[in-house]
Scaffold this motif. Structure first.
Motif, PDB file in Angstrom:
ATOM      1  N   MET A 228       0.830  -1.201   0.000  1.00 54.47           N
ATOM      2  CA  MET A 228       0.000   0.000   0.000  1.00 54.47           C
ATOM      3  C   MET A 228       0.865   1.253   0.000  1.00 54.47           C
ATOM      4  N   GLU A 229       0.269   2.347  -0.431  1.00 61.45           N
ATOM      5  CA  GLU A 229       0.970   3.633  -0.495  1.00 61.45           C
ATOM      6  C   GLU A 229       1.190   4.185   0.909  1.00 61.45           C
ATOM      7  N   ILE A 230       2.355   4.803   1.119  1.00 68.28           N
ATOM      8  CA  ILE A 230       2.635   5.504   2.375  1.00 68.28           C
ATOM      9  C   ILE A 230       2.245   6.969   2.151  1.00 68.28           C
ATOM     10  N   TYR A 231       1.014   7.306   2.503  1.00 67.30           N
ATOM     11  CA  TYR A 231       0.517   8.647   2.194  1.00 67.30           C
ATOM     12  C   TYR A 231       1.037   9.661   3.211  1.00 67.30           C
ATOM     13  N   GLU A 232       1.057  10.915   2.785  1.00 66.06           N
ATOM     14  CA  GLU A 232       1.508  12.008   3.635  1.00 66.06           C
ATOM     15  C   GLU A 232       0.464  12.322   4.712  1.00 66.06           C
TER      16      GLU A 232
END
Length: 412
Positions: free
Chosen positions: A114-118
Motif C-alpha cells: 500500500m501507499e505511504i501517504y503524507e
C-alpha cells in the motif's frame, strides 16, 4: 511514545509567568537533532533495524511511484532470500488509525502492498519472521507535529473549527460607476413669463413633491401663481433669485437621489455567464459593507471597449452615496455545495505542500491538502483531511513556527 516538546509553548509559558517546569527550547532542539543523527542508514538509504546478526533495511521508495516501503533483509551481512521472510509493518497515525502493510517479493527485496501517504508521521512497528524466529522493532517517525497545552494555545489566540461541508459561490468581479436612474431629474421653469416674487428653497435644500418652490407675478396679467415641486428631491441647480425675470429659462433643477443605479461593465468573455435578476454585491470605496441588490436591466449599446452594461438599483435613502462614484460588483454566477472546505486563513506552506494543522487533543500535525475552488474566505478540499477533523484556523502560523523550531524532520 516519545512526547514532543513545544518550543513556542515553552517560550510563551516563560513570558506569562505560569511557572511550569519544562525542557528548554535549546535542549529540545538538540535532542531532536541527536535522535536524527543516531539513525543508521543502509545502502538503499533506508533505516537499518538490527537484532543480533539479523537486520532489515526499511526504505521508503518514491521514484516514479507513490511512496511505498521496500525492505532488504540480511543476516551476518549477507542478503537473505526474501521468500524466506514474512514481514509486516504497522503505522500508527495521529487521529487516523493504523495502516497495516504486508509485503510480497519483488526482485531481491520485499515490496509493501500500500501507499505511504503524507504526512510520513507515525509510530512504526515492524515484525519479521525468519526460520521460526520472530523479530520486532518499534520507533517514532514524526514530522510536522508539535504539542501545546490547551491553556497555552488559548493564550496565544489559536482557534480551531471542525471540517465540514459548505455552500460555496462563484462570483464574477466587474467594475462600473453610480449613475442616476431615469426620470430622477426635473428642470423647473415658469409657465408664464414674469417676475420672481418669492423663493422658498435654494441650492442643496431638500424639497417634497407638492411643495411651493416660488411665486411668480405674470407679466401680462399681473396675477401671482405658484410653482410646485413635481417630485421629492434635492435642489441641484439654482439659476434664479427674487426680483428676476423668469425669461423662459430653467430656474431650478430637482434631483431625486433616493435611488442610484450601478452601471457595471461585463466584457464579451463573461457575458454568457450573466442573466438578469442575478444577485450582485456592490462594493463602494470607503464603505465596509457591500450593498446587496440584483441586475435589473441592461443597456442596448455596448461601450467603446465592447462591454455590455448591466444595471442594478441601489438604495440611497440616507444620501451616503453619490453619482459618479466608482464601484466594484461581485456578480453571483454559480452556487454549489462542496463536501469539505477550510478557511483560507488556515492554509500554510510545509515542504512542497499546502497544509492545515489538525488538532488531536493537545497535539497538532500537518495534513497535506489537494485544493479545489476558492470562494471568499473558503477553499474547497479535494483530499487530505476527513470530515469531522478539528483543525487550526486563526493563528495557524504559530503552529508552523513551533514545528519548524522543534526540528521535526522528513526522515525516511
Amino acid at each position: 511514545m516519545m512526547k514532543l516538546k513545544s518550543i513556542a509553548a515553552v517560550i510563551a509559558l516563560t513570558q506569562i509567568g505560569l511557572g511550569l517546569s519544562m525542557y528548554s527550547p535549546v535542549t529540545c532542539a538538540q535532542n531532536n537533532v541527536e535522535a536524527v543523527q543516531k539513525v543508521e542508514k543502509g545502502p538503499n538509504n533506508g533505516r537499518m533495524l538490527r537484532n543480533g546478526d539479523f537486520a532489515i533495511e526499511l526504505a521508503i521508495f518514491e521514484t516514479g511511484v507513490p511512496p511505498e516501503f521496500r525492505v532488504f533483509v540480511t543476516k551476518a551481512g549477507s542478503a537473505i532470500n526474501p521468500n524466506d521472510v514474512d514481514l509486516n509493518v504497522k503505522l500508527s497515525r495521529l487521529g487516523d488509525g493504523t495502516d497495516n502493510i504486508n509485503f510480497y517479493v519483488e526482485n531481491n527485496y520485499l515490496r509493501g502492498d500500500m501507499e505511504i501517504y503524507e504526512p510520513h508521521s507515525f509510530l512504526v512497528t515492524v515484525t519479521a519472521k525468519y526460520k521460526g524466529k520472530t523479530y520486532q522493532w518499534s520507533y517514532d517517525n514524526y514530522e510536522g507535529r508539535t504539542q501545546i497545552a490547551d491553556v497555552m494555545a488559548e493564550s496565544m489566540g489559536i482557534e480551531t473549527e471542525i471540517i465540514a461541508s459548505r455552500e460555496m459561490e462563484e462570483r464574477l468581479k466587474v467594475y462600473g460607476e453610480l449613475t442616476l436612474p431615469p426620470n430622477a431629474i426635473r428642470n423647473i421653469s415658469a409657465r408664464f413669463p414674469g417676475e420672481i416674487k418669492s423663493l422658498n428653497t435654494e441650492l442643496g435644500k431638500p424639497v417634497k413633491e407638492g411643495q411651493v418652490l416660488m411665486t411668480i407675478e405674470a407679466n401680462e396679467s399681473l396675477q401671482l401663481y405658484k410653482v410646485i415641486a413635481p417630485i421629492d428631491g434635492v435642489v441641484t441647480s439654482q439659476n434664479v433669485g427674487i426680483g428676476e425675470q423668469s425669461s423662459g429659462r430653467t430656474l431650478l433643477t430637482i434631483t431625486n437621489t433616493k435611488k442610484l443605479v450601478a452601471e457595471l461593465n461585463v466584457y464579451p468573455m463573461d457575458q454568457g455567464k450573466i442573466t438578469l435578476g442575478t444577485e450582485v454585491d456592490i462594493h463602494i470605496p470607503g464603505f465596509k459593507d457591500a450593498v446587496k441588490t440584483s441586475l435589473s436591466d441592461t443597456l442596448y449599446q455596448l461601450t467603446s471597449e465592447q462591454a455590455k452594461v448591466y444595471r442594478a438599483v441601489i438604495d440611497n435613502s440616507d444620501n451616503q452615496f453619490s453619482q459618479g462614484q466608482f464601484v466594484t460588483g461581485q456578480v453571483l454566477v454559480d452556487s454549489y455545495t462542496v463536501d469539505i472546505a477550510v478557511k483560507a486563513e488556515s492554509l500554510q506552506g510545509f515542504r512542497d505542500f499546502t497544509v492545515v494543522y489538525g488538532k488531536f487533543e493537545d497535539q497538532y500535525e500537518v495534513r497535506m491538502l489537494e485544493l479545489g475552488r476558492k470562494s471568499g474566505q473558503w477553499v474547497e478540499v479535494l483530499s487530505g483531511i476527513p470530515l469531522g477533523t478539528e483543525y487550526v484556523t486563526t493563528n495557524s502560523y504559530i503552529i508552523k513556527a513551533d514545528i519548524e523550531k522543534s526540528g521535526a524532520s522528513h526522515d525516511h
